[in-house]
Design an enzyme around this catalytic site. Structure first.
Site, short mmCIF file in Angstrom:
data_model
loop_
_atom_site.label_atom_id
_atom_site.label_comp_id
_atom_site.label_asym_id
_atom_site.label_seq_id
_atom_site.Cartn_x
_atom_site.Cartn_y
_atom_site.Cartn_z
N THR A 177 0.76 -0.87 0.38
CA THR A 177 -0.30 -0.12 0.38
C THR A 177 1.20 1.14 -0.08
OG1 THR A 177 -1.90 -1.20 1.59
CG2 THR A 177 -1.57 1.16 1.82
N ARG A 205 -13.94 -7.59 -3.46
CA ARG A 205 -12.85 -7.65 -2.32
C ARG A 205 -12.40 -5.77 -1.88
NH1 ARG A 205 -8.10 -5.73 -0.18
NH2 ARG A 205 -7.45 -6.68 2.20
N VAL A 206 -12.89 -5.26 -0.78
CA VAL A 206 -12.04 -4.01 -0.52
C VAL A 206 -12.30 -3.63 0.89
CG1 VAL A 206 -12.89 -1.73 -0.42
CG2 VAL A 206 -14.10 -2.65 -1.74
N GLY A 207 -10.13 -3.55 1.00
CA GLY A 207 -9.26 -3.82 1.99
C GLY A 207 -10.15 -2.29 2.86
N ASP A 208 -8.50 -1.75 4.12
CA ASP A 208 -8.97 -0.84 4.73
C ASP A 208 -8.37 0.12 4.53
OD1 ASP A 208 -6.42 -1.70 4.29
OD2 ASP A 208 -5.62 -0.48 5.99
N THR A 228 -1.05 0.57 6.86
CA THR A 228 -0.46 -0.43 5.46
C THR A 228 -0.46 -1.33 5.86
OG1 THR A 228 1.65 -1.58 3.73
CG2 THR A 228 1.54 0.12 5.83
N GLY A 229 -1.60 -3.01 5.32
CA GLY A 229 -1.22 -3.68 5.59
C GLY A 229 -2.69 -4.79 5.70
N GLY A 231 -5.94 -5.72 5.09
CA GLY A 231 -6.77 -4.24 5.04
C GLY A 231 -7.34 -4.95 6.30
N1 GLY Z 1 -4.19 -2.26 3.25
C1 GLY Z 1 -4.11 -2.68 1.84
C2 GLY Z 1 -5.27 -4.00 1.89
O1 GLY Z 1 -5.63 -4.71 2.34
O2 GLY Z 1 -6.19 -3.92 0.67
#
Ligand code: GLY
Length: 309
Positions: A177, A205-208, A228-229, A231
């Site tokens: 990220t 799928r959508v992350g953080d 970052t990590g 999500g």
């Molecule tokens: N941190 C980015 C994701 O998990 O999409």
């Protein structure tokens, strides 16, 4: 004398062994350094934190070293699908986009949502229509897709896995990220985060990263955070807002809150990842539970530092 400004950027967290193996440490250091210097120019000239973080995030998205914009990882269909968000600490105004394709700089689209819509978050087809309406730059597939990502995607497909960015034999994967946080000379804070997500991701799928409070947060009274990590873990712990709350409600400093926030991530969900934080005093802080993180900073207008640790 100019009032001091501070700026931090990151290019992901996780194991950095593959970067050392490939001998690309110097490429990352040069890239981080140049991007921080570009951000310094904006802030030293009296520019706003929001413009500085947007510009730094655009530079990070344009560099195929990182998992955002050009060089993003591929989803289950072998396509690039990106998420991004930006937040203004002056009034908690924010713009966010998720599941978008073909947009050269997702963070510029997120900024456009912030500036030119009454909404916070736009997704997929609607976000793309909004981008067209505002003449946001589009690119073709071959701009985004780089060779290393195709190899990584093929491996993920063959093994039937979703992967957290770089294919790697290590127990922790590099969690890609990008992000930027800044405090300008007027004392305003801003944060930006952008990503291609995880390799071979499925089902929209959508992350953080585009979730305000999870992957990004900024409040002039507390701090600016970019995460970052993994999500899902940052979504479940609302980690960026949690770090802000540690300052607002508990009176912690930015560095204390970054440390406590990562501890909370680990204690609650055994989370993997990292954060960059600038607090209202302009103090720079980093925290990560992964073995490594790629980041750089300028504190109070001082020297530029880059770290792959
Ligand atoms: N941190 C980015 C994701 O998990 O999409």
């Amino acid at each position: 004398m100019d009032k001091p400004f501070s700026l931090m950027i990151h290019g992901g967290s996780g194991t950095l062994e593959h970067i050392k193996r490939e001998g690309s440490e110097a490429d990352f250091t040069r890239s981080l350094h140049d991007i921080l210097e570009a951000g310094r120019k904006i802030l030293a000239a009296g520019g706003g934190a929001l413009d500085a973080v947007e510009h730094c995030a655009i530079c990070l998205e344009n560099d195929p070293l990182y998992n955002a914009g050009r060089g993003s990882v591929l989803n289950e269909y072998g396509e690039v699908e990106m998420d991004a968000a930006i937040m203004d600490g002056r009034d908690l105004d924010a713009g966010s986009v998720a599941g978008i394709t073909y947009i050269k700089n997702p963070i510029a689209l997120a900024r456009c949502v912030l500036d030119k819509s009454e909404h916070v978050m736009l997704i997929g087809k609607g976000a793309m229509e909004f981008a067209k309406l505002h003449s946001i730059t589009r690119m073709e597939d071959d701009y985004f897709v780089v060779e290393s990502r195709i190899r990584q995607w093929r491996e993920a497909q063959q093994s039937g896995r979703m992967m957290l960015d770089h294919e790697d034999a290590e127990p922790q994967y590099k969690l890609g990220t990008i992000g930027a946080v800044a405090r300008d000379q007027a004392g305003n804070l801003a944060a930006a985060t952008s990503t291609g997500g995880i390799v071979n991701k499925r089902w929209g799928r959508v992350g953080d990263s585009p979730i305000i409070g999870a992957g990004v947060f900024a409040d002039n009274e507390t701090c600016a955070v970019s995460a970052t990590g993994y999500g899902e873990q940052f979504q479940r712990t609302v980690l960026s807002k949690t770090i802000s709350d540690l300052i607002y409600f508990k009176g912690l400093s930015g560095p204390e809150a970054a440390k406590a926030g990562i501890q909370y991530l680990v204690d609650k969900v055994n989370g993997l990842g990292g954060v960059i934080v600038i607090d209202q005093m302009g103090r720079c802080a980093v925290g990560h539970s992964t073995s490594g993180m790629i980041y750089g900073w300028i504190e109070h207008g001082g020297d530029t530092y880059c770290k792959l640790s």
